[in-house]
Design an enzyme around this catalytic site. Structure first.
Site, PDB file in Angstrom:
ATOM      1  N   VAL A 205       0.832  -1.218   0.000  1.00 35.08           N
ATOM      2  CA  VAL A 205       0.000   0.000   0.000  1.00 35.08           C
ATOM      3  C   VAL A 205       0.865   1.268   0.000  1.00 35.08           C
ATOM      4  CG1 VAL A 205      -1.775   1.266   1.264  1.00 35.08           C
ATOM      5  CG2 VAL A 205      -1.919  -1.222   1.088  1.00 35.08           C
TER       6      VAL A 205
ATOM      7  N   GLU B 142      -9.909   6.633   5.759  1.00 33.01           N
ATOM      8  CA  GLU B 142     -10.736   6.002   4.710  1.00 33.01           C
ATOM      9  C   GLU B 142     -10.167   4.639   4.297  1.00 33.01           C
ATOM     10  OE1 GLU B 142     -13.730   7.429   2.885  1.00 33.01           O
ATOM     11  OE2 GLU B 142     -13.682   5.251   2.741  1.00 33.01           O
TER      12      GLU B 142
ATOM     13  N   GLY C 253     -10.606  -0.927   1.478  1.00 32.22           N
ATOM     14  CA  GLY C 253      -9.681  -0.418   0.454  1.00 32.22           C
ATOM     15  C   GLY C 253     -10.159   0.804  -0.297  1.00 32.22           C
TER      16      GLY C 253
ATOM     17  N   GLY D  21      -0.702 -15.006  -3.883  1.00 26.36           N
ATOM     18  CA  GLY D  21      -0.458 -13.775  -3.126  1.00 26.36           C
ATOM     19  C   GLY D  21      -1.729 -13.105  -2.618  1.00 26.36           C
TER      20      GLY D  21
ATOM     21  N   GLU E 174      -2.313 -14.264   2.983  1.00 24.53           N
ATOM     22  CA  GLU E 174      -1.021 -14.172   3.666  1.00 24.53           C
ATOM     23  C   GLU E 174      -0.528 -15.572   4.025  1.00 24.53           C
ATOM     24  OE1 GLU E 174       0.368 -11.217   4.724  1.00 24.53           O
ATOM     25  OE2 GLU E 174      -1.285  -9.872   4.231  1.00 24.53           O
TER      26      GLU E 174
ATOM     27  N   ASP F  25      -9.912  -9.510  10.686  1.00 24.86           N
ATOM     28  CA  ASP F  25      -9.814  -8.346   9.802  1.00 24.86           C
ATOM     29  C   ASP F  25     -11.205  -7.738   9.581  1.00 24.86           C
ATOM     30  OD1 ASP F  25      -8.164  -6.941   7.419  1.00 24.86           O
ATOM     31  OD2 ASP F  25     -10.073  -7.628   6.613  1.00 24.86           O
TER      32      ASP F  25
ATOM     33  N   LYS G 246     -12.834  -4.006  10.920  1.00 26.90           N
ATOM     34  CA  LYS G 246     -13.502  -3.072  10.001  1.00 26.90           C
ATOM     35  C   LYS G 246     -14.951  -2.832  10.439  1.00 26.90           C
ATOM     36  CE  LYS G 246     -10.685  -4.627   6.072  1.00 26.90           C
ATOM     37  NZ  LYS G 246     -10.630  -5.645   5.016  1.00 26.90           N
TER      38      LYS G 246
ATOM     39  N   GLY H 133      -5.302  -3.993  -2.207  1.00 33.04           N
ATOM     40  CA  GLY H 133      -4.432  -3.800  -3.371  1.00 33.04           C
ATOM     41  C   GLY H 133      -3.753  -2.446  -3.321  1.00 33.04           C
TER      42      GLY H 133
HETATM   43  N1  HSE Z   1      -6.527  -8.645   4.066  1.00 32.84           N
HETATM   44  C1  HSE Z   1      -7.592  -7.786   3.703  1.00 32.84           C
HETATM   45  C2  HSE Z   1      -8.585  -8.531   2.807  1.00 32.84           C
HETATM   46  C3  HSE Z   1      -7.152  -6.576   2.948  1.00 32.84           C
HETATM   47  O1  HSE Z   1      -8.334  -9.665   2.403  1.00 32.84           O
HETATM   48  O2  HSE Z   1      -9.610  -7.958   2.529  1.00 32.84           O
HETATM   49  C4  HSE Z   1      -6.784  -5.430   3.813  1.00 32.84           C
HETATM   50  O3  HSE Z   1      -7.793  -5.128   4.737  1.00 32.84           O
END
Ligand code: HSE
Length: 428
Positions: free
Chosen positions: A14, A129, A134, A187, A190, A201, A205, A302
């Site tokens: 990023v 943001e 993303g 890729g 992770e 994650d 959010k 991305g």
């Molecule tokens: N690892 C996150 C996803 C991206 O797969 O959406 C960054 O938040």
């Protein structure tokens, strides 16, 4: 022309994308916004990353103090991820009078109260943001554009990795393990996929998005969280036959009984717009009392999509002198009068294997009836299972989670051949 200096902390995917956008489009921003945005400093331990991007060696800082004391730096972009040392660095930047743009969902979810306090004290901007979904502009939509509404619900596919895995499992019938390996080799996932596949994650959010939507801090600990690691592709294919698509959903609801926040796999009706959000795409479906339904869709991760969100924040920050903060009391916990719903209601998909013998189905029905569960769909197969049982797939009307858990326990006790294999919530 006004000059605005930027420092980037972290030159991973990023950070690198942000650098590229800012340098390649510098003239475009000068022309459109009348500001010259210049990357004045970068902080990156792996110096070769900076050099590979063509960054002048003298712009590579060796520590955060150097960034904070650089008079050319107005805005610090934190794209390192994680809490330590990101929190220390962001607070140092704010306390040095620099505005901060961050993509760090974990940091913002856990410490937005501390960061906002420091930003207000130092009259700095704090922008985030890029922390959620993303390139999809959901934060500013909630912070600004949708403020006229009481937001009643927010339903999202906000993790790209799990959406990619579930899409591939659905397309090819492959197992979770096989698709995860493929996603890692491409890729998308992770090497340590826990944060994505276990729903952390998405829960970070959801904490941020629901705090903005419901005007009270929604702590991470209040979010019910379940990942996708136990998903069997057999359930995805039964779901398809019933007209559903399996997704990892993030759901926030503001009901008369309180706030409900959860991240878990769920079947979504194919007619719902979220059912066709595939691969690594993300979307958030928001319902407000005036606007009705709004859906924001796009790339949730991305270099360039997330860089787009960061650069949008940088431009906003560079062209404003007064900053807005969250439209809620930003404390570590929810307001004391906020109620949370734990025994939530949903429709449920239940797959069980039952003995193909007179009376078993009626016993299962009796258990469901006793627990006030009524059915909307049923599939009974002839196919023999290994243990001599046959698969039975049920979809209930909306009922409470407590009733379902009790019914599952009772079905499992009918006899050794009636065993519930999976229970998956259904978004109706
Ligand atoms: N690892 C996150 C996803 C991206 O797969 O959406 C960054 O938040």
């Amino acid at each position: 022309m006004k000059k605005v200096g930027v420092a980037i902390l972290g030159l991973g995917v990023v950070g690198g994308g942000t650098y590229k956008i800012l340098t390649e489009k510098r003239d475009f921003y000068k022309k459109n916004h009348g500001v010259d945005i210049i990357v004045e400093s970068v902080l990156e331990l792996r110096k070769e990353r900076a050099l590979a991007l063509g960054i002048d060696e003298q712009k590579i800082a060796s520590n955060i103090a150097e960034v904070c004391s650089n008079p050319e730096v107005d805005i610090v972009v934190e794209v390192m991820g994680g809490v330590d040392p990101a929190k220390k660095y962001v607070l140092a930047a704010l306390n040095a009078g620099k505005s901060v743009v961050t993509s760090n969902k974990e940091l913002f979810c856990k410490y937005s109260h501390e960061l906002e306090k420091a930003a207000k004290k130092n009259n700095c901007g704090l922008f985030f943001e890029a922390s959620c979904v993303g390139g999809v502009p959901v934060i500013r939509s909630l912070l600004d554009n949708l403020q006229g509404n009481k937001i009643t619900s927010l339903l999202g596919i906000i993790n790209g990795t799990t959406n990619y895995i579930l899409t591939k499992m659905s397309d090819g019938g492959a197992s979770y393990e096989d698709v995860l390996k493929e996603a890692q080799s491409l890729g998308y996932a992770e090497a340590n996929p826990t944060a994505d596949v276990e729903g952390y994650d998405a829960a970070y959010k959801l904490s941020i998005l629901s705090s903005l939507a419901f005007h009270t801090k929604i702590p991470f600990e209040k979010i019910y969280r379940e990942g996708i690691t136990a998903i069997d592709s057999l359930d995805i294919s039964y779901g398809k036959r019933l007209g559903y698509t399996l997704k990892l959903i993030a759901l926030g609801k503001n009901t008369e009984n309180g706030i409900e926040v959860r991240v878990h796999p769920a079947f979504i009706k194919n007619s719902h717009p979220l059912a066709s959000v595939n691969d690594s795409y993300n979307a958030v479906f928001i319902t407000g009392d005036c606007v009705e339904d709004v859906m924001l869709y796009g790339r949730g991760a991305g270099a360039l999509p997330t860089g787009s969100a960061i650069v949008g924040d940088i431009i906003y920050c560079a062209t404003h002198d007064n900053f807005n903060y969250s439209a809620f009391k930003n404390t570590p916990n929810a307001d004391p009068d906020t109620k949370f719903v734990s025994n939530f209601k949903s429709a449920y998909y239940i797959r069980l294997v039952a003995r193909d013998k007179a009376g078993v189905l009626s016993k299962v029905s009796a258990v469901l009836g006793k627990n006030s569960i009524s059915l909307s769909q049923v599939i009974q197969e002839n196919a023999e299972e290994e243990n001599g049982g046959v698969p039975l797939v049920l979809v209930s009307h909306e009922t409470s989670e407590k009733h379902i858990l009790k019914a599952v326990e009772e079905i499992n006790a009918i006899d050794k051949f009636a065993k519930v294999q999976s229970v998956i919530r259904v978004v109706t």
